[in-house]
Design a protein around this motif. Structure first.
Motif, PDB file in Angstrom:
ATOM      1  N   TYR A  71       0.817  -1.216   0.000  1.00 29.29           N
ATOM      2  CA  TYR A  71       0.000   0.000   0.000  1.00 29.29           C
ATOM      3  C   TYR A  71       0.852   1.267   0.000  1.00 29.29           C
ATOM      4  O   TYR A  71       0.347   2.354  -0.252  1.00 29.29           O
ATOM      5  CB  TYR A  71      -1.005   0.012   1.147  1.00 29.29           C
ATOM      6  CG  TYR A  71      -0.427   0.198   2.545  1.00 29.29           C
ATOM      7  CD1 TYR A  71      -0.210   1.469   3.076  1.00 29.29           C
ATOM      8  CD2 TYR A  71      -0.151  -0.894   3.351  1.00 29.29           C
ATOM      9  CE1 TYR A  71       0.297   1.648   4.352  1.00 29.29           C
ATOM     10  CE2 TYR A  71       0.349  -0.732   4.641  1.00 29.29           C
ATOM     11  CZ  TYR A  71       0.576   0.540   5.128  1.00 29.29           C
ATOM     12  OH  TYR A  71       1.073   0.706   6.403  1.00 29.29           O
ATOM     13  N   LYS A  72       2.152   1.137   0.290  1.00 31.61           N
ATOM     14  CA  LYS A  72       3.052   2.279   0.187  1.00 31.61           C
ATOM     15  C   LYS A  72       4.488   1.768   0.170  1.00 31.61           C
ATOM     16  O   LYS A  72       4.746   0.601   0.530  1.00 31.61           O
ATOM     17  CB  LYS A  72       2.855   3.281   1.331  1.00 31.61           C
ATOM     18  CG  LYS A  72       3.305   2.774   2.696  1.00 31.61           C
ATOM     19  CD  LYS A  72       3.107   3.822   3.801  1.00 31.61           C
ATOM     20  CE  LYS A  72       4.081   4.978   3.711  1.00 31.61           C
ATOM     21  NZ  LYS A  72       3.981   5.904   4.880  1.00 31.61           N
ATOM     22  N   ALA A  73       5.398   2.617  -0.237  1.00 35.61           N
ATOM     23  CA  ALA A  73       6.820   2.290  -0.210  1.00 35.61           C
ATOM     24  C   ALA A  73       7.570   3.444   0.435  1.00 35.61           C
ATOM     25  O   ALA A  73       7.250   4.619   0.200  1.00 35.61           O
ATOM     26  CB  ALA A  73       7.342   2.028  -1.612  1.00 35.61           C
ATOM     27  N   VAL A  74       8.551   3.102   1.271  1.00 36.39           N
ATOM     28  CA  VAL A  74       9.372   4.094   1.952  1.00 36.39           C
ATOM     29  C   VAL A  74      10.830   3.729   1.721  1.00 36.39           C
ATOM     30  O   VAL A  74      11.273   2.641   2.103  1.00 36.39           O
ATOM     31  CB  VAL A  74       9.074   4.124   3.465  1.00 36.39           C
ATOM     32  CG1 VAL A  74       9.902   5.207   4.146  1.00 36.39           C
ATOM     33  CG2 VAL A  74       7.597   4.347   3.732  1.00 36.39           C
ATOM     34  N   HIS A  75      11.565   4.608   1.059  1.00 36.67           N
ATOM     35  CA  HIS A  75      12.969   4.359   0.750  1.00 36.67           C
ATOM     36  C   HIS A  75      13.164   2.988   0.092  1.00 36.67           C
ATOM     37  O   HIS A  75      14.094   2.251   0.417  1.00 36.67           O
ATOM     38  CB  HIS A  75      13.834   4.467   2.012  1.00 36.67           C
ATOM     39  CG  HIS A  75      13.827   5.832   2.637  1.00 36.67           C
ATOM     40  ND1 HIS A  75      14.425   6.930   2.050  1.00 36.67           N
ATOM     41  CD2 HIS A  75      13.264   6.288   3.789  1.00 36.67           C
ATOM     42  CE1 HIS A  75      14.251   7.994   2.813  1.00 36.67           C
ATOM     43  NE2 HIS A  75      13.541   7.635   3.872  1.00 36.67           N
ATOM     44  N   GLY A  76      12.245   2.658  -0.811  1.00 37.75           N
ATOM     45  CA  GLY A  76      12.335   1.395  -1.531  1.00 37.75           C
ATOM     46  C   GLY A  76      11.797   0.195  -0.782  1.00 37.75           C
ATOM     47  O   GLY A  76      11.789  -0.917  -1.317  1.00 37.75           O
TER      48      GLY A  76
ATOM     49  N   ILE B 275     -11.879  -8.485   6.385  1.00 33.29           N
ATOM     50  CA  ILE B 275     -10.868  -8.028   7.333  1.00 33.29           C
ATOM     51  C   ILE B 275      -9.744  -7.367   6.542  1.00 33.29           C
ATOM     52  O   ILE B 275      -9.223  -7.950   5.588  1.00 33.29           O
ATOM     53  CB  ILE B 275     -10.289  -9.186   8.172  1.00 33.29           C
ATOM     54  CG1 ILE B 275     -11.393  -9.905   8.959  1.00 33.29           C
ATOM     55  CG2 ILE B 275      -9.209  -8.675   9.121  1.00 33.29           C
ATOM     56  CD1 ILE B 275     -10.899 -11.123   9.724  1.00 33.29           C
ATOM     57  N   VAL B 276      -9.370  -6.170   6.944  1.00 35.42           N
ATOM     58  CA  VAL B 276      -8.255  -5.460   6.326  1.00 35.42           C
ATOM     59  C   VAL B 276      -7.196  -5.275   7.407  1.00 35.42           C
ATOM     60  O   VAL B 276      -7.432  -4.607   8.411  1.00 35.42           O
ATOM     61  CB  VAL B 276      -8.708  -4.101   5.759  1.00 35.42           C
ATOM     62  CG1 VAL B 276      -7.541  -3.403   5.079  1.00 35.42           C
ATOM     63  CG2 VAL B 276      -9.862  -4.280   4.776  1.00 35.42           C
ATOM     64  N   SER B 277      -6.029  -5.903   7.220  1.00 32.59           N
ATOM     65  CA  SER B 277      -5.012  -5.969   8.273  1.00 32.59           C
ATOM     66  C   SER B 277      -3.673  -5.464   7.731  1.00 32.59           C
ATOM     67  O   SER B 277      -2.941  -6.202   7.076  1.00 32.59           O
ATOM     68  CB  SER B 277      -4.880  -7.416   8.772  1.00 32.59           C
ATOM     69  OG  SER B 277      -3.954  -7.512   9.831  1.00 32.59           O
ATOM     70  N   PRO B 278      -3.340  -4.200   7.989  1.00 31.33           N
ATOM     71  CA  PRO B 278      -2.110  -3.638   7.433  1.00 31.33           C
ATOM     72  C   PRO B 278      -0.880  -3.895   8.301  1.00 31.33           C
ATOM     73  O   PRO B 278      -0.967  -3.992   9.531  1.00 31.33           O
ATOM     74  CB  PRO B 278      -2.402  -2.140   7.388  1.00 31.33           C
ATOM     75  CG  PRO B 278      -3.309  -1.926   8.562  1.00 31.33           C
ATOM     76  CD  PRO B 278      -4.162  -3.169   8.649  1.00 31.33           C
ATOM     77  N   ASN B 279       0.258  -3.976   7.659  1.00 34.04           N
ATOM     78  CA  ASN B 279       1.532  -3.835   8.352  1.00 34.04           C
ATOM     79  C   ASN B 279       1.851  -2.358   8.499  1.00 34.04           C
ATOM     80  O   ASN B 279       1.193  -1.489   7.914  1.00 34.04           O
ATOM     81  CB  ASN B 279       2.642  -4.563   7.592  1.00 34.04           C
ATOM     82  CG  ASN B 279       2.554  -6.070   7.765  1.00 34.04           C
ATOM     83  OD1 ASN B 279       2.593  -6.570   8.880  1.00 34.04           O
ATOM     84  ND2 ASN B 279       2.434  -6.788   6.661  1.00 34.04           N
TER      85      ASN B 279
ATOM     86  N   GLU C 158       1.882   7.665  10.772  1.00 30.89           N
ATOM     87  CA  GLU C 158       1.827   8.097   9.363  1.00 30.89           C
ATOM     88  C   GLU C 158       1.452   6.926   8.472  1.00 30.89           C
ATOM     89  O   GLU C 158       0.640   7.068   7.540  1.00 30.89           O
ATOM     90  CB  GLU C 158       3.180   8.672   8.960  1.00 30.89           C
ATOM     91  CG  GLU C 158       3.302   9.070   7.503  1.00 30.89           C
ATOM     92  CD  GLU C 158       4.730   9.464   7.156  1.00 30.89           C
ATOM     93  OE1 GLU C 158       5.386   8.734   6.377  1.00 30.89           O
ATOM     94  OE2 GLU C 158       5.195  10.491   7.674  1.00 30.89           O
ATOM     95  N   ASP C 159       2.014   5.751   8.744  1.00 33.16           N
ATOM     96  CA  ASP C 159       1.711   4.570   7.922  1.00 33.16           C
ATOM     97  C   ASP C 159       0.243   4.186   8.016  1.00 33.16           C
ATOM     98  O   ASP C 159      -0.400   3.905   6.996  1.00 33.16           O
ATOM     99  CB  ASP C 159       2.581   3.385   8.350  1.00 33.16           C
ATOM    100  CG  ASP C 159       4.034   3.540   7.954  1.00 33.16           C
ATOM    101  OD1 ASP C 159       4.338   4.427   7.129  1.00 33.16           O
ATOM    102  OD2 ASP C 159       4.872   2.774   8.473  1.00 33.16           O
TER     103      ASP C 159
END
Length: 337
Positions: free
Chosen positions: A24-29, A92-96, A110-111
């Motif tokens: 769902y997003k990328a941070v510094h690759g 169910i939506v379960s993010p890291n 922020e994540d």
């Protein structure tokens, strides 16, 4: 500790669900992922009467002290949440999210906020593609759920989105990181674990600095469930060091200060379940939250259910156990109606 590492590969509790995992997003690759689970029964054409209505969403945050775990780590995924999803054909939506101490608490928040935006922008499209349009999320019916650190994050997101999240279930949450229990640096027993070296966290922080100096880029971890990581998590608990990783200059990470500043929980209500004998997140902090809400938001439908047991006491519970079934009725009604 052995039970955690041995249970990491046992995915049997998820057998009744189809699982879609995406970034769902990328941070510094570094890609941070989310897992979307929906009952396999929704793949049955005979369920057309259910599928004709978009399905409610359980927005679930994983535990692990903000230091360890990941979205589908089985020992941290309460089976009764899965039963609840099956009972109501829910998604169910379960993010890291980025983990401490490599990242900051503000980056964790922020994540989960970025994930919230992703869920509203991309979840319907993802399920349209994955299920050929048969499974649709109802993003007007969201309940935030989670235990331990996940309970903290569910409460945080509920304060940030009180008009879009209908209700909250936080199980033995971290309520006040400033409490002496989390910040005194005094040794205390956690479960029946041996005492880890008091410098475990400092050694790890030193290792991060060396690694970042070598690679010239930030070290990012968003899923970790090995023995070393759990030693780090439990050592931080044993020596009251988690609070050291929270910034003092911002009220954003602090639930009680946000309430004092005027933030409010969803009108559908908040349910907290807590074990009386919790050695990881003491029940006194949930009592403190109840007292705070009685002062600043007395009309809120808030319920605290305290049961005998340790941190994780509900992991053997069944959805229809009398005490649990009774406890969840109000928030489930607010979620679905």
């Amino acid at each position: 500790m052995d039970a955690l590492t041995l249970g990491a590969t046992d995915l049997s509790r998820f057998e009744a669900f189809s699982i879609v995992s995406v970034g769902y997003k990328a941070v510094h690759g570094h890609t941070i992922t989310v897992d979307v689970l929906y009952p396999k029964s929704l793949n049955d054409p005979s369920q057309e009467h259910v599928l004709s209505v978009p399905r409610p969403v359980l927005l679930r945050y994983h535990g692990g002290g903000l230091i360890a775990g990941y979205s589908l780590f089985p020992p941290f995924f309460s089976p009764w949440y899965l039963e609840l999803a099956q009972e109501h054909s829910a998604i169910i939506v379960s993010p890291n999210y980025r983990l401490l101490p490599e990242s900051s608490v503000l980056e964790v928040l922020e994540d989960v906020e970025d994930h919230w935006q992703w869920m509203h922008r991309s979840l319907p499209i993802l399920l349209q593609q994955e299920t050929k349009g048969t499974v649709k999320p109802d993003l007007s019916r969201i309940m935030a759920i989670g235990d331990s650190a996940g309970g903290y994050l569910s409460l945080q997101m509920a304060l940030s989105h009180p008009d879009e999240i209908r209700a909250v279930n936080a199980v033995y949450p971290i309520v006040n990181p400033k409490a002496p229990y989390f910040s005194s640096c005094q040794e205390r027993p956690v479960f029946n674990l041996p005492a880890y070296p008091p410098d475990t966290l400092r050694w790890h922080l030193d290792s991060i600095k060396r690694q970042e100096a070598l690679t010239q880029k930030p070290m990012i971890v968003s899923a970790a469930a090995d023995a070393d990581r759990f030693r780090l998590m439990f050592a931080a608990c044993q020596y009251g060091q988690l609070g050291q990783l929270f910034p003092a200059a911002s009220i954003t990470p602090y639930l009680l200060e946000r309430l004092d500043a005027g933030a409010r929980f969803p009108r559908g209500g908040v349910l907290i379940l807590h074990g009386l004998d919790d050695t990881v997140a003491p029940v006194e902090e949930s009592y403190l939250l109840r007292r705070k809400l009685a002062q600043v938001d007395p009309s809120l439908n808030f319920r605290l259910v305290v049961r005998d047991g340790e941190h994780g006491f509900d992991h053997l519970a069944k959805l229809h156990d009398a005490w649990l079934w009774d406890a969840i009725q109000d928030i489930v009604r607010s979620w679905l109606d």
